[in-house]
Design a protein around this motif. Structure first.
Motif, short mmCIF file in Angstrom:
data_model
loop_
_atom_site.label_atom_id
_atom_site.label_comp_id
_atom_site.label_asym_id
_atom_site.label_seq_id
_atom_site.Cartn_x
_atom_site.Cartn_y
_atom_site.Cartn_z
N UNK A 46 -11.98 6.50 -11.44
CA UNK A 46 -12.72 7.40 -12.35
C UNK A 46 -12.78 8.84 -11.87
N UNK A 47 -12.85 9.03 -10.54
CA UNK A 47 -12.94 10.38 -9.99
C UNK A 47 -12.10 10.49 -8.73
N UNK A 48 -11.81 11.71 -8.32
CA UNK A 48 -11.11 11.95 -7.07
C UNK A 48 -11.93 11.43 -5.90
N UNK A 49 -13.25 11.61 -5.99
CA UNK A 49 -14.13 11.13 -4.93
C UNK A 49 -14.07 9.63 -4.77
N UNK A 50 -14.02 8.91 -5.90
CA UNK A 50 -13.92 7.44 -5.85
C UNK A 50 -12.60 7.01 -5.25
N UNK A 51 -11.54 7.72 -5.61
CA UNK A 51 -10.22 7.41 -5.06
C UNK A 51 -10.18 7.66 -3.56
N UNK A 52 -10.76 8.78 -3.13
CA UNK A 52 -10.76 9.10 -1.69
C UNK A 52 -11.58 8.08 -0.91
N UNK A 53 -12.73 7.68 -1.47
CA UNK A 53 -13.57 6.68 -0.81
C UNK A 53 -12.83 5.36 -0.66
N UNK A 54 -12.09 4.98 -1.70
CA UNK A 54 -11.31 3.75 -1.65
C UNK A 54 -10.16 3.86 -0.64
N UNK A 55 -9.55 5.03 -0.56
CA UNK A 55 -8.47 5.26 0.41
C UNK A 55 -8.99 5.12 1.83
N UNK A 56 -10.13 5.71 2.11
CA UNK A 56 -10.72 5.62 3.45
C UNK A 56 -11.03 4.17 3.80
N UNK A 57 -11.58 3.44 2.83
CA UNK A 57 -11.92 2.03 3.06
C UNK A 57 -10.67 1.20 3.37
N UNK A 58 -9.63 1.37 2.56
CA UNK A 58 -8.40 0.60 2.76
C UNK A 58 -7.70 0.97 4.06
N UNK A 59 -7.68 2.25 4.38
CA UNK A 59 -7.05 2.69 5.62
C UNK A 59 -7.80 2.16 6.83
N UNK A 60 -9.11 2.14 6.75
CA UNK A 60 -9.93 1.64 7.86
C UNK A 60 -9.75 0.15 8.09
N UNK A 61 -9.23 -0.56 7.07
CA UNK A 61 -9.02 -2.00 7.18
C UNK A 61 -7.55 -2.38 7.29
N UNK A 62 -6.66 -1.39 7.31
CA UNK A 62 -5.23 -1.67 7.36
C UNK A 62 -4.71 -2.27 6.07
N UNK A 63 -5.32 -1.91 4.92
CA UNK A 63 -5.01 -2.57 3.66
C UNK A 63 -4.44 -1.62 2.60
N UNK A 64 -4.05 -0.40 2.97
CA UNK A 64 -3.48 0.50 1.97
C UNK A 64 -2.20 -0.08 1.38
N UNK A 65 -1.49 -0.87 2.18
CA UNK A 65 -0.37 -1.68 1.70
C UNK A 65 -0.30 -2.89 2.63
N UNK A 66 0.07 -4.06 2.12
CA UNK A 66 -0.05 -5.28 2.93
C UNK A 66 0.57 -5.21 4.31
N UNK A 67 1.74 -4.57 4.45
CA UNK A 67 2.42 -4.60 5.75
C UNK A 67 1.78 -3.71 6.79
#
Length: 386
Positions: free
Chosen positions: A117-138
């Motif tokens: 919905x927003x750039x802020x939501x996208x950035x928050x999701x990016x930080x979360x996925x990167x912190x978990x090694x999940x931005x892409x499965x490999x």
């Protein structure tokens, strides 16, 4: 007096990396065939075998990372300056490329699949996925490697101070990993356990053992009795576990395991998936480690140079090859059986070649290439027959 200088790199490790990245690409390129091919097809068992037996690549990379760390740092005096240089190198050559490719995959999938919905939501999701090694499965492999680097100074001190830990590292690592598996299943219930380093302690510890005692182990490889006592049982164990693992996953994928499960003890049903994966990856990694030493002796100079180059660029290939996999699957993802299955083979070849070309081109023509693909040795000259 302990040697304070850095040890020379080992050709065998580059060869092992080459074998591991090939296995990774086999798994990833066969995944479409596994999901798209009908279970009653004659090719489904082949896809299943390649997709499951190839799952030795990423755990082997974890083991090799641990090996290299302990091989290089264990003989040296531990100091603050040494650890400072250690973390500086890892920050530059591992963490920065990891964050960059996490952003690349996140933005690509954002454009193709998701609508935040927003750039802020996208950035928050990016930080979360990167912190978990999940931005892409490999990318979980890099995330796990970062955890290994964080733990490494503590592990190094522990191994230096405890002869018992050094000599019994293999079974201690397996025990600690399974203690974590059991506790998590019964008490913690952490669903993202694949992103937690505790799930790979056996690979860490066996890598440490091999790195610390490498010279002794390498000398024993020349002993004819070593083959009878270690290598033959190792290969027999691998044969047994690869049959069990691929057979179990075949039954699961065709829906037949549900008819077998009621006849098995609850404990077996609870841990069979974890056991087959963990033991297969652990034993297969040792087989690959041994085969890399055989290859170093038996390969022709040209063949060895090719695999050495694949090993040298393996980290970059690992990071970028899913981009090419996504591209080639977008070009052609269905059709007559002959063309479709032929395209799966061609895709495996193309993602390897294209990934290598991009990685090596970047390293040659972009001075700060390490920001993208980490550090790598210069390309060796192709041997010329005289």
């Amino acid at each position: 007096m302990k040697n304070l200088t850095k040890r020379n790199s080992l050709d065998e490790i580059q060869l092992a990396r080459a074998f591991a990245i090939i296995a990774v690409m086999v798994v990833h390129s066969s995944s479409s065939g596994v999901t798209s091919t009908e279970p009653d097809s004659l090719l489904f068992p082949i896809y299943n075998f390649l997709n499951i037996a190839g799952k030795l690549g990423t755990p082997t990379f974890i083991m090799l990372s641990s090996f290299v760390l302990f091989y290089n740092y264990y003989p040296r005096e531990t100091s603050w300056d040494l650890m400072k240089r250690f973390y500086t190198k890892r920050l530059k050559y591992i963490l920065i490329p990891y964050i960059l490719f996490s952003a690349i995959y996140f933005v690509l999938k954002w454009y193709v699949y998701y609508d935040y919905p927003t750039i802020g939501a996208a950035f928050s999701r990016f930080v979360e996925l990167t912190a978990l090694g999940k931005a892409h499965p490999h990318l979980y492999f890099v995330f796990i490697s970062v955890q290994l680097y964080i733990l490494f100074p503590l592990l190094l001190i522990m191994f230096k101070k405890s002869p018992f830990l050094r000599k019994n590292a293999i079974w201690i690592g397996i025990l600690l990993q399974w203690l974590w598996v059991i506790l998590n299943k019964n008490y913690f219930h952490i669903t993202l356990k694949g992103s937690i380093s505790l799930s790979y302690l056996s690979f860490y510890f066996i890598g440490a053992y091999l790195g610390i005692y490498y010279n002794e182990i390498r000398a024993k490889m020349k002993d004819p009795l070593f083959k009878d006592k270690v290598i033959i049982p190792l290969f027999i164990s691998y044969g047994a576990i690869v049959i069990l693992y691929t057979g179990y996953m075949y039954l699961v994928r065709i829906g037949a395991f549900a008819t077998v499960a009621p006849f098995l003890p609850d404990t077996v049903n609870s841990y069979l998936s974890e056991f087959t994966w963990a033991m297969h990856a652990l034993i297969a990694g040792q087989v690959l480690f041994y085969l890399s030493h055989i290859a170093n002796k038996k390969f022709t100079p040209r063949m060895k140079m090719i695999f050495m180059e694949i090993g040298a660029t393996s980290f970059g290939i690992y990071l970028i090859h899913p981009l090419f996999l996504m591209l080639f699957r977008a070009i052609y993802d269905s059709g007559t059986p002959l063309i479709y299955h032929g395209w799966q083979i061609l895709t495996f070849i193309l993602i390897g070649i294209c990934s290598w070309v991009v990685v090596r081109f970047t390293a040659r023509y972009i001075p700060q290439y390490w920001i993208i693909f980490g550090k790598m040795p210069p390309m060796e000259k192709f041997p010329v027959k005289k």
